[in-house]
Scaffold this active site. Structure first.
Site, PDB file in Angstrom:
ATOM      1  N   SER A  56       0.539  -1.197  -0.295  1.00 22.55           N
ATOM      2  CA  SER A  56       0.328  -0.517  -0.185  1.00 22.55           C
ATOM      3  C   SER A  56       0.586   0.970   0.457  1.00 22.55           C
ATOM      4  O   SER A  56       0.779   1.557  -0.540  1.00 22.55           O
ATOM      5  CB  SER A  56      -1.215  -0.331   1.745  1.00 22.55           C
ATOM      6  OG  SER A  56      -0.274  -0.386   2.380  1.00 22.55           O
ATOM      7  N   CYS A  86      -7.369  -5.994  -0.253  1.00 21.26           N
ATOM      8  CA  CYS A  86      -5.325  -6.155   0.091  1.00 21.26           C
ATOM      9  C   CYS A  86      -5.540  -4.801   0.867  1.00 21.26           C
ATOM     10  O   CYS A  86      -5.963  -3.489   0.686  1.00 21.26           O
ATOM     11  CB  CYS A  86      -4.871  -6.769  -0.228  1.00 21.26           C
ATOM     12  SG  CYS A  86      -3.954  -7.371   1.596  1.00 21.26           S
ATOM     13  N   ARG A 106      -2.911  -1.974   8.657  1.00 24.18           N
ATOM     14  CA  ARG A 106      -2.190  -2.756   7.792  1.00 24.18           C
ATOM     15  C   ARG A 106      -1.981  -3.760   8.654  1.00 24.18           C
ATOM     16  O   ARG A 106      -1.184  -4.534   9.489  1.00 24.18           O
ATOM     17  CB  ARG A 106      -1.281  -2.132   7.885  1.00 24.18           C
ATOM     18  CG  ARG A 106      -1.363  -1.340   6.674  1.00 24.18           C
ATOM     19  CD  ARG A 106       0.092  -0.221   6.127  1.00 24.18           C
ATOM     20  NE  ARG A 106       0.985  -0.984   5.250  1.00 24.18           N
ATOM     21  CZ  ARG A 106       2.201  -1.149   5.092  1.00 24.18           C
ATOM     22  NH1 ARG A 106       2.504  -0.371   5.496  1.00 24.18           N
ATOM     23  NH2 ARG A 106       2.971  -1.520   4.224  1.00 24.18           N
ATOM     24  N   ILE A 138      -3.985 -12.521   2.160  1.00 26.40           N
ATOM     25  CA  ILE A 138      -2.854 -11.926   2.606  1.00 26.40           C
ATOM     26  C   ILE A 138      -1.941 -11.224   3.665  1.00 26.40           C
ATOM     27  O   ILE A 138      -1.657 -10.404   2.465  1.00 26.40           O
ATOM     28  CB  ILE A 138      -1.696 -12.798   0.933  1.00 26.40           C
ATOM     29  CG1 ILE A 138      -2.120 -13.684   0.206  1.00 26.40           C
ATOM     30  CG2 ILE A 138      -0.129 -12.327   1.249  1.00 26.40           C
ATOM     31  CD1 ILE A 138      -1.852 -14.053  -1.422  1.00 26.40           C
ATOM     32  N   HIS A 174      -7.954 -11.438  -1.120  1.00 21.98           N
ATOM     33  CA  HIS A 174      -7.480 -11.351  -2.930  1.00 21.98           C
ATOM     34  C   HIS A 174      -8.414 -12.385  -3.583  1.00 21.98           C
ATOM     35  O   HIS A 174      -7.955 -13.576  -2.631  1.00 21.98           O
ATOM     36  CB  HIS A 174      -6.093 -11.561  -2.930  1.00 21.98           C
ATOM     37  CG  HIS A 174      -4.674 -10.736  -2.665  1.00 21.98           C
ATOM     38  ND1 HIS A 174      -4.132 -10.250  -3.658  1.00 21.98           N
ATOM     39  CD2 HIS A 174      -4.069 -10.818  -1.573  1.00 21.98           C
ATOM     40  CE1 HIS A 174      -3.592  -9.444  -3.292  1.00 21.98           C
ATOM     41  NE2 HIS A 174      -3.672  -9.785  -1.716  1.00 21.98           N
ATOM     42  N   GLU A 176      -8.983 -12.931  -6.472  1.00 15.96           N
ATOM     43  CA  GLU A 176      -8.328 -13.571  -7.894  1.00 15.96           C
ATOM     44  C   GLU A 176      -7.127 -14.165  -7.825  1.00 15.96           C
ATOM     45  O   GLU A 176      -7.761 -15.136  -8.720  1.00 15.96           O
ATOM     46  CB  GLU A 176      -7.653 -12.030  -8.469  1.00 15.96           C
ATOM     47  CG  GLU A 176      -6.383 -11.994  -8.013  1.00 15.96           C
ATOM     48  CD  GLU A 176      -6.298 -10.374  -6.600  1.00 15.96           C
ATOM     49  OE1 GLU A 176      -7.499 -10.863  -6.278  1.00 15.96           O
ATOM     50  OE2 GLU A 176      -5.384 -10.373  -6.007  1.00 15.96           O
TER      51      GLU A 176
HETATM   52  N1  GLN Z   1       0.764  -5.765   3.477  1.00 16.79           N
HETATM   53  C1  GLN Z   1      -0.009  -5.601   2.574  1.00 16.79           C
HETATM   54  C2  GLN Z   1       0.203  -3.555   2.514  1.00 16.79           C
HETATM   55  O1  GLN Z   1       0.037  -3.016   3.923  1.00 16.79           O
HETATM   56  C3  GLN Z   1      -0.903  -5.725   1.884  1.00 16.79           C
HETATM   57  C4  GLN Z   1      -0.783  -6.964   1.001  1.00 16.79           C
HETATM   58  C5  GLN Z   1      -1.183  -7.353   0.532  1.00 16.79           C
HETATM   59  O2  GLN Z   1      -2.478  -6.409  -1.127  1.00 16.79           O
HETATM   60  N2  GLN Z   1      -1.158  -8.436   0.106  1.00 16.79           N
HETATM   61  O3  GLN Z   1       0.414  -2.479   1.430  1.00 16.79           O
END
Ligand code: GLN
Length: 204
Positions: A56, A86, A106, A138, A174, A176
């Site tokens: 992010s 995500c 996060r 994830i 996710h 996808e």
């Molecule tokens: N942990 C990631 C973040 O803070 C996000 C992880 C993801 O998009 N799979 O940006």
């Protein structure tokens, strides 16, 4: 006179960083014209936009560096739908683009649960039917806090992991990766509705 051909939906995937390719494939499979968007011109005239997972902070920096905030906001202001997954959920939250009245936390699921897959039931008002969604988490965020305009569409361990406010649909996971298509199909249905509203506005 033959009916005018229905134009395909043009759906952009923000492609600055992250797993945008899987989203493009999925959208093309659903019949959309799927476009990778990295510069402002590629964000213009989209029926819908996906902000994918990834990192992010990197995606937020790219949005700033490449002048993408204004076209994303124009898309949002025109009532066209956005799906953030995500990292994309974080990018849209109140502390970043501010497209929803919610704050994402996060990496919220902690060390043991860095990555996992789950069958997730969505609330009926999500409008995607009763079968659970196969969701890959994830290093996923959750929604830490939100205002009354936010609908919570799914929770995992009591934490909101899918929300909607107006035309913005956000999920922690996710879809996808597990080949789950229904959230993208929902985005496209929202885009079709937005197009219809636009056409009505033009014709009065
Ligand atoms: N942990 C990631 C973040 O803070 C996000 C992880 C993801 O998009 N799979 O940006």
């Amino acid at each position: 006179m033959p009916a005018a051909p229905v134009e395909r939906l043009r759906v952009g995937v923000l492609a600055s960083q992250g797993d945008f390719a899987a989203h493009l494939d999925l959208l093309a499979g659903l019949g959309a014209e799927a476009v990778a968007a990295r510069v402002p011109a590629e964000l213009a005239g989209l029926d819908a936009l996906v902000i994918p997972g990834g990192e992010s902070t990197t995606i937020s920096k790219a949005i700033e560096r490449d002048g993408l905030e204004e076209p994303i906001r124009a898309h949002f202001d025109a009532g066209r739908p956005i799906l953030g997954t995500c990292a994309g959920m974080i990018v849209c939250d109140r502390d970043h683009l501010g497209l929803v009245d919610a704050v994402a936390r996060r990496n919220a699921f902690g060390r043991q649960l860095q990555s996992f897959e789950a069958d997730l039931e969505l609330e009926p008002e999500a409008g995607i039917g009763p079968d659970p969604i196969r969701a890959a988490f994830i290093r996923a965020p959750w929604i830490e806090e939100h205002g009354g305009a936010v609908e919570v569409l799914a929770r995992w361990e009591g934490r909101p992991v899918a929300i909607r406010q107006g035309n913005v649909l956000l999920c922690s996971f996710h879809p996808e990766i597990a080949g789950e298509q229904r959230l993208h199909a929902l985005l496209m249905a929202m885009a079709t509705a937005a197009r219809r509203r636009g056409a009505e506005a033009v014709s009065g």
